[in-house]
Design a protein around this motif. Structure first.
Motif, PDB file in Angstrom:
ATOM      1  N   PRO A 201      23.085 -66.606  53.738  1.00 29.91           N
ATOM      2  CA  PRO A 201      23.198 -65.646  52.932  1.00 29.91           C
ATOM      3  C   PRO A 201      22.309 -64.295  53.796  1.00 29.91           C
ATOM      4  N   LEU A 202      23.051 -63.091  53.974  1.00 26.26           N
ATOM      5  CA  LEU A 202      22.686 -62.241  54.457  1.00 26.26           C
ATOM      6  C   LEU A 202      22.363 -60.983  53.353  1.00 26.26           C
ATOM      7  N   TYR A 203      21.419 -60.454  53.216  1.00 28.82           N
ATOM      8  CA  TYR A 203      21.134 -59.479  52.484  1.00 28.82           C
ATOM      9  C   TYR A 203      20.632 -58.110  53.045  1.00 28.82           C
ATOM     10  N   VAL A 204      21.679 -57.038  53.205  1.00 24.53           N
ATOM     11  CA  VAL A 204      21.518 -56.095  53.831  1.00 24.53           C
ATOM     12  C   VAL A 204      21.049 -54.773  53.207  1.00 24.53           C
ATOM     13  N   ILE A 205      20.192 -54.009  53.715  1.00 24.33           N
ATOM     14  CA  ILE A 205      19.670 -52.615  52.791  1.00 24.33           C
ATOM     15  C   ILE A 205      19.855 -51.494  53.896  1.00 24.33           C
ATOM     16  N   ALA A 206      20.900 -50.587  53.594  1.00 21.44           N
ATOM     17  CA  ALA A 206      20.986 -49.354  54.436  1.00 21.44           C
ATOM     18  C   ALA A 206      20.370 -48.115  53.899  1.00 21.44           C
ATOM     19  N   GLU A 207      19.523 -47.490  54.677  1.00 22.45           N
ATOM     20  CA  GLU A 207      19.165 -46.379  53.965  1.00 22.45           C
ATOM     21  C   GLU A 207      19.060 -45.323  55.072  1.00 22.45           C
ATOM     22  N   GLY A 208      19.066 -43.909  54.751  1.00 18.90           N
ATOM     23  CA  GLY A 208      19.143 -42.777  55.681  1.00 18.90           C
ATOM     24  C   GLY A 208      20.553 -42.655  56.446  1.00 18.90           C
ATOM     25  N   GLU A 209      20.588 -42.600  57.749  1.00 18.76           N
ATOM     26  CA  GLU A 209      21.832 -42.381  58.678  1.00 18.76           C
ATOM     27  C   GLU A 209      22.636 -43.478  58.527  1.00 18.76           C
TER      28      GLU A 209
END
Length: 294
Positions: A201-209
């Motif tokens: 299980p992969l939990y990805v948090i994207a922020e900014g660019e």
């Protein structure tokens, strides 16, 4: 292990849960034992609340429509290995202090028997703290990180996943990034294929660019959905801590189902996985959708 680069090897290692184990008996006969396929499941009721306390007999796994026998079952109370992968590229200077504080709080939510590892990446992956149950050591590794360099996101996810796959029992990978990939050898398609193969299980948090690229957003969604994880986008800085708290809650409610596939899988074709649950009405399930046998 602290602050050392993780070196790439030209030999691609198969994930432990799919790699065949080959042995030769006294008569010279080669025997191949297929290892277990791991499937992670998160179960929610019709109100979106986690469903805990389920047993192995509440689950049925179908592979290409064929029922499979669950060999190993781990509930939400069993120990977890959690790898945290942080973007420490130059663009992270502003966000990194808030991210560090949020990760420290997440580590505090882990149970004493849970293991945690801290990885960072810029143009290569670095192990800041190998897997440990010493939560103070893990928190120190987080707090000592610094921001610099370019972004090799896909390579870092692939390498961290392979390290995590060596662990026994339940596993999860948390990734925070604020930039699009600009320096990986691995392509977006290769990263998705690798995530499908490893199946953690992969939990990805994207922020900014990282939130501005629709193409990257699509890739991150595929990476998480194919493994039973979730992709998040940070729209305001004060959402970072809340998202890490949500992920921490998710980790406490993971089930792990393992089985030995029936039938011939030597053709290497995609094997579709369906999970059915008894004893819960109107449930919603997060789990990987299948795998490629190796």
């Amino acid at each position: 292990m602290s602050n050392r680069p993780l070196l790439l090897c030209t030999l691609l290692l198969l994930p432990a849960f799919l790699a065949p184990c080959v042995a030769q008996d006294s008569m010279g006969t080669i025997k191949v034992n297929v290892r277990l396929v791991e499937v992670y499941a998160t179960v929610l009721d019709h109100k979106g609340k986690f469903v805990d306390g389920l047993r192995s007999d509440n689950f049925q796994i179908l592979e290409n429509g064929r029922p499979q026998r669950i060999s190993i079952f781990e509930s939400n109370t069993d120990a977890l290995s959690c790898a945290i992968l942080l973007d420490t590229t130059g663009s992270m200077r502003e966000a990194l202090p808030r991210v560090k504080n949020s990760v420290v709080k997440l580590i505090d939510t882990l149970d004493p028997q849970d293991s945690v590892a801290i990885f960072t990446f810029d143009d290569h992956l670095t192990v800041r703290q190998d897997f440990t149950t010493d939560k103070d050591a893990a928190k120190r590794a987080v707090l000592h990180t610094r921001a610099q360099g370019s972004t090799a996101l896909f390579d870092a996810i692939s390498e961290a996943s392979e390290e995590l796959a060596k662990r026994r029992g339940k596993k999860a990978l948390i990734v925070f990034t604020d930039g699009d990939d600009n320096s990986s050898l691995l392509t977006a398609g290769g990263a998705i294929a690798q995530a499908r193969k490893v199946g953690i299980p992969l939990y990805v948090i994207a922020e900014g660019e990282a939130t501005h690229s629709s193409e990257l957003g699509k890739v991150l969604n595929e990476l998480s959905e194919n493994t039973g994880g979730v992709a998040y986008r940070v729209r305001k800085a004060d959402e970072i801590e809340e998202i890490f708290e949500t992920i921490a809650s998710n980790l406490r409610h993971l089930y792990l189902l393992s089985y030995k596939p029936l039938g011939d899988s030597s053709d290497g074709r995609w094997r579709k996985i369906d999970i059915q649950i008894s004893g819960v009405q109107d449930y919603r399930l997060r789990a990987k959708q299948g795998y490629f046998p190796q």
